[in-house]
Design a protein around this motif. Structure first.
Motif, short mmCIF file in Angstrom:
data_model
loop_
_atom_site.label_atom_id
_atom_site.label_comp_id
_atom_site.label_asym_id
_atom_site.label_seq_id
_atom_site.Cartn_x
_atom_site.Cartn_y
_atom_site.Cartn_z
N ILE A 75 51.69 -67.54 -38.22
CA ILE A 75 51.79 -68.71 -39.26
C ILE A 75 52.97 -68.28 -40.29
O ILE A 75 54.45 -68.51 -40.05
N THR A 76 52.43 -67.57 -40.83
CA THR A 76 53.25 -66.78 -41.52
C THR A 76 55.01 -65.67 -41.64
O THR A 76 55.20 -66.57 -41.87
N ALA A 77 53.72 -65.49 -40.47
CA ALA A 77 54.88 -64.28 -39.77
C ALA A 77 56.27 -65.45 -39.76
O ALA A 77 58.28 -65.43 -39.35
N ASN A 78 56.54 -65.99 -38.35
CA ASN A 78 56.73 -67.18 -37.66
C ASN A 78 58.28 -67.65 -39.24
O ASN A 78 58.98 -68.12 -39.09
N LYS A 79 57.17 -68.13 -39.98
CA LYS A 79 58.37 -68.26 -41.84
C LYS A 79 59.31 -67.19 -42.19
O LYS A 79 60.34 -68.35 -42.94
N LEU A 80 58.30 -66.46 -42.65
CA LEU A 80 59.73 -65.75 -42.79
C LEU A 80 60.61 -65.63 -42.24
O LEU A 80 61.89 -65.34 -42.48
N CYS A 81 60.26 -65.28 -40.53
CA CYS A 81 61.68 -65.45 -39.55
C CYS A 81 62.62 -66.72 -39.94
O CYS A 81 63.65 -66.41 -39.79
N ARG A 82 61.83 -67.81 -39.64
CA ARG A 82 63.03 -69.21 -39.63
C ARG A 82 63.59 -68.73 -41.30
O ARG A 82 64.65 -69.43 -41.26
#
Length: 62
Positions: A47-54
């Motif tokens: 979830i954190t990795a996806n938020k960073l990508c976003r």
């Protein structure tokens, strides 16, 4: 499920980000307009990795 930090960094570097500086607990990646802080842990939560990508304006790949 977790994501290796190195995989996230490789993805960001492939999309034009580069290491701007090292902070106390984060590495700051920059592409000319956006600065994204990435925690210095071996693995990040998906979830954190996806938020960073976003935040970076990239498609989430995890």
């Amino acid at each position: 499920m977790s994501v290796k930090r190195r995989d996230l960094i490789r993805y960001m570097e492939k999309k034009g980000f580069y290491l701007l500086r090292e902070g106390g607990n984060h590495s700051i990646y920059y592409n000319g307009t956006k600065a994204i802080p990435v925690k210095r842990h071996k693995q990040l939560d998906r979830i954190t990795a996806n938020k960073l990508c976003r935040q970076a304006g990239l498609d989430s790949i995890f």
